[in-house]
Every structure is written in C-alpha cells, then in structure tokens.
Design a protein around this motif. Structure first.
Motif, PDB file in Angstrom:
ATOM      1  N   ALA A 240       0.822  -1.213   0.000  1.00 13.48           N
ATOM      2  CA  ALA A 240       0.000   0.000   0.000  1.00 13.48           C
ATOM      3  C   ALA A 240       0.854   1.261   0.000  1.00 13.48           C
ATOM      4  N   ALA A 241       2.082   1.142   0.487  1.00 15.31           N
ATOM      5  CA  ALA A 241       3.014   2.278   0.513  1.00 15.31           C
ATOM      6  C   ALA A 241       3.911   2.302  -0.724  1.00 15.31           C
ATOM      7  N   GLY A 242       3.703   1.354  -1.639  1.00 10.77           N
ATOM      8  CA  GLY A 242       4.495   1.317  -2.858  1.00 10.77           C
ATOM      9  C   GLY A 242       5.806   0.556  -2.732  1.00 10.77           C
ATOM     10  N   ALA A 243       5.908  -0.306  -1.729  1.00 11.53           N
ATOM     11  CA  ALA A 243       7.136  -1.072  -1.494  1.00 11.53           C
ATOM     12  C   ALA A 243       6.818  -2.564  -1.551  1.00 11.53           C
ATOM     13  N   SER A 244       7.863  -3.380  -1.431  1.00  7.07           N
ATOM     14  CA  SER A 244       7.699  -4.828  -1.421  1.00  7.07           C
ATOM     15  C   SER A 244       8.690  -5.438  -0.435  1.00  7.07           C
ATOM     16  N   LEU A 245       8.586  -6.731  -0.258  1.00  7.62           N
ATOM     17  CA  LEU A 245       9.517  -7.407   0.641  1.00  7.62           C
ATOM     18  C   LEU A 245      10.960  -7.210   0.198  1.00  7.62           C
ATOM     19  N   GLU A 246      11.195  -7.115  -1.093  1.00  7.88           N
ATOM     20  CA  GLU A 246      12.554  -6.928  -1.611  1.00  7.88           C
ATOM     21  C   GLU A 246      13.163  -5.600  -1.172  1.00  7.88           C
ATOM     22  N   ASP A 247      12.339  -4.650  -0.761  1.00  4.32           N
ATOM     23  CA  ASP A 247      12.820  -3.339  -0.298  1.00  4.32           C
ATOM     24  C   ASP A 247      13.138  -3.325   1.198  1.00  4.32           C
ATOM     25  N   VAL A 248      12.824  -4.401   1.902  1.00  6.37           N
ATOM     26  CA  VAL A 248      12.997  -4.448   3.352  1.00  6.37           C
ATOM     27  C   VAL A 248      14.478  -4.523   3.710  1.00  6.37           C
ATOM     28  N   VAL A 249      14.880  -3.635   4.633  1.00  8.99           N
ATOM     29  CA  VAL A 249      16.273  -3.609   5.093  1.00  8.99           C
ATOM     30  C   VAL A 249      16.405  -4.007   6.557  1.00  8.99           C
ATOM     31  N   ARG A 250      15.311  -3.959   7.320  1.00  6.83           N
ATOM     32  CA  ARG A 250      15.368  -4.318   8.743  1.00  6.83           C
ATOM     33  C   ARG A 250      14.030  -4.888   9.180  1.00  6.83           C
ATOM     34  N   THR A 251      14.115  -5.945  10.009  1.00  2.00           N
ATOM     35  CA  THR A 251      12.928  -6.465  10.682  1.00  2.00           C
ATOM     36  C   THR A 251      13.241  -6.604  12.163  1.00  2.00           C
ATOM     37  N   ARG A 252      12.182  -6.524  12.959  1.00  3.86           N
ATOM     38  CA  ARG A 252      12.304  -6.737  14.397  1.00  3.86           C
ATOM     39  C   ARG A 252      11.217  -7.726  14.790  1.00  3.86           C
ATOM     40  N   ILE A 253      11.625  -8.797  15.432  1.00  2.00           N
ATOM     41  CA  ILE A 253      10.692  -9.825  15.872  1.00  2.00           C
ATOM     42  C   ILE A 253      10.638  -9.768  17.391  1.00  2.00           C
ATOM     43  N   MET A 254       9.476  -9.460  17.927  1.00  5.38           N
ATOM     44  CA  MET A 254       9.292  -9.367  19.374  1.00  5.38           C
ATOM     45  C   MET A 254       8.450 -10.548  19.822  1.00  5.38           C
ATOM     46  N   LEU A 255       8.976 -11.295  20.776  1.00  8.09           N
ATOM     47  CA  LEU A 255       8.333 -12.516  21.256  1.00  8.09           C
ATOM     48  C   LEU A 255       8.106 -12.446  22.759  1.00  8.09           C
ATOM     49  N   THR A 256       6.993 -13.018  23.211  1.00  2.59           N
ATOM     50  CA  THR A 256       6.770 -13.090  24.653  1.00  2.59           C
ATOM     51  C   THR A 256       7.591 -14.217  25.278  1.00  2.59           C
ATOM     52  N   ASP A 257       8.076 -15.137  24.455  1.00  2.00           N
ATOM     53  CA  ASP A 257       8.946 -16.221  24.923  1.00  2.00           C
ATOM     54  C   ASP A 257      10.044 -16.423  23.885  1.00  2.00           C
ATOM     55  N   VAL A 258      11.203 -15.859  24.130  1.00  2.00           N
ATOM     56  CA  VAL A 258      12.283 -15.894  23.140  1.00  2.00           C
ATOM     57  C   VAL A 258      12.781 -17.312  22.876  1.00  2.00           C
ATOM     58  N   THR A 259      12.474 -18.260  23.751  1.00  2.51           N
ATOM     59  CA  THR A 259      12.881 -19.636  23.469  1.00  2.51           C
ATOM     60  C   THR A 259      12.126 -20.215  22.267  1.00  2.51           C
ATOM     61  N   ALA A 260      11.055 -19.558  21.838  1.00  2.00           N
ATOM     62  CA  ALA A 260      10.299 -19.973  20.643  1.00  2.00           C
ATOM     63  C   ALA A 260      10.807 -19.272  19.388  1.00  2.00           C
ATOM     64  N   TRP A 261      11.988 -18.688  19.454  1.00  2.00           N
ATOM     65  CA  TRP A 261      12.518 -17.898  18.339  1.00  2.00           C
ATOM     66  C   TRP A 261      12.629 -18.708  17.050  1.00  2.00           C
ATOM     67  N   GLU A 262      12.893 -20.007  17.149  1.00  2.00           N
ATOM     68  CA  GLU A 262      13.087 -20.784  15.924  1.00  2.00           C
ATOM     69  C   GLU A 262      11.817 -20.882  15.088  1.00  2.00           C
ATOM     70  N   GLU A 263      10.657 -20.911  15.735  1.00  2.00           N
ATOM     71  CA  GLU A 263       9.398 -20.938  14.982  1.00  2.00           C
ATOM     72  C   GLU A 263       9.160 -19.608  14.265  1.00  2.00           C
ATOM     73  N   ALA A 264       9.465 -18.510  14.940  1.00  2.00           N
ATOM     74  CA  ALA A 264       9.362 -17.198  14.299  1.00  2.00           C
ATOM     75  C   ALA A 264      10.408 -17.074  13.192  1.00  2.00           C
ATOM     76  N   ALA A 265      11.609 -17.581  13.465  1.00  2.00           N
ATOM     77  CA  ALA A 265      12.683 -17.517  12.467  1.00  2.00           C
ATOM     78  C   ALA A 265      12.333 -18.321  11.220  1.00  2.00           C
ATOM     79  N   ARG A 266      11.662 -19.440  11.397  1.00  2.00           N
ATOM     80  CA  ARG A 266      11.255 -20.247  10.235  1.00  2.00           C
ATOM     81  C   ARG A 266      10.307 -19.452   9.340  1.00  2.00           C
ATOM     82  N   ALA A 267       9.327 -18.785   9.932  1.00  2.00           N
ATOM     83  CA  ALA A 267       8.406 -17.960   9.147  1.00  2.00           C
ATOM     84  C   ALA A 267       9.149 -16.805   8.479  1.00  2.00           C
ATOM     85  N   HIS A 268      10.063 -16.188   9.216  1.00  3.10           N
ATOM     86  CA  HIS A 268      10.862 -15.079   8.670  1.00  3.10           C
ATOM     87  C   HIS A 268      11.692 -15.575   7.490  1.00  3.10           C
ATOM     88  N   GLY A 269      12.330 -16.719   7.647  1.00  2.63           N
ATOM     89  CA  GLY A 269      13.156 -17.275   6.580  1.00  2.63           C
ATOM     90  C   GLY A 269      12.363 -17.642   5.339  1.00  2.63           C
TER      91      GLY A 269
END
Length: 130
Positions: free
Chosen positions: A67-96
């Motif tokens: 909607a802002a005229g950008a795409s995933l290819e334009d992304v330079v930074r992401t921040r993933i905030m988790l209530t339980d950082v031990t579950a980071w691998e599941e979030a990382a899988r989706a990110h990857g």
C-alpha cells in the motif's frame, strides 16, 4: 500541506484511538508499525502457534508495504518481538520463508507481554526504496 508523507491504514480501530498508522512512507523510507497476528475478523490468528502468528504478522506487514508502494525486496530491517524468546526458531522459520533470499538485518527480542495476551509475537519492518 503535502510534505511527501503517506500514511497507510490497515483499518484497525486502534489506529485512530492510539494515533498511529500501520505504515508511513516518507520519500524512499517506509516504516511498518509493530504488527500483531490479527485476523480479518479482529480475532487473534494462530492462538498458541508462534509460526502461524508470525506468518500472519508478515502477511499484514507485506500488505502495508504494498500500500506504501514497497515490497519485501525493499525491506532492510525487521524486528521480531516474542513473549517467549525460546520460541525464536518458529518465528525464524516464518521469517526465513519470506526473507531467505532478501536477508534484511533482523533482531529477535523478548518482551513481557502485548496488548492482547493471546499475541505471542509482533513484527516491525523497515524498507528503503530505490
């Protein structure tokens, strides 16, 4: 006054209440706000499932980028905030799944909680066009 600032709304009732936009584009820079796993019906998607919630957050962020005229290819930074950082691998899988070839810088952090106790993750995205 048009100062080249474009606001993108997701239609969330929280946006006007809190005074924020889902995304803001200013020149070549696009910032997507902390994005929670909220479905079209306003309920939490993927209760108890970090991967499913991260996918939903990324879906919302990707739509805001478009909607802002950008795409995933334009992304330079992401921040993933988790209530339980031990579950980071599941979030990382989706990110990857989305960013494996794009490889923006990213940060995983643990937070004590979110507005809705069913939310396990929120995602922020920054992009630069050009």
């Amino acid at each position: 006054m048009d100062n080249g600032r474009r606001l993108v709304s997701s239609g969330s009732p929280l946006e006007p209440r809190i005074g924020f936009s889902r995304a803001v584009r200013k020149g070549p820079y696009v910032a997507v706000a902390g994005t929670a796993p909220i479905g079209e019906d306003g309920t939490t998607v993927g209760r108890g499932d970090v991967h499913a919630q991260t996918v939903r957050c990324l879906d919302i962020a990707e739509a805001a980028l478009a909607a802002a005229g950008a795409s995933l290819e334009d992304v330079v930074r992401t921040r993933i905030m988790l209530t339980d950082v031990t579950a980071w691998e599941e979030a990382a899988r989706a990110h990857g799944e989305r960013f494996g070839a794009i490889r923006p810088v990213t940060t995983f952090v643990e937070v004590s909680r979110f507005i809705d106790p069913d939310w396990l993750v929120e995602v922020e995205v920054d992009a630069v066009l050009g």
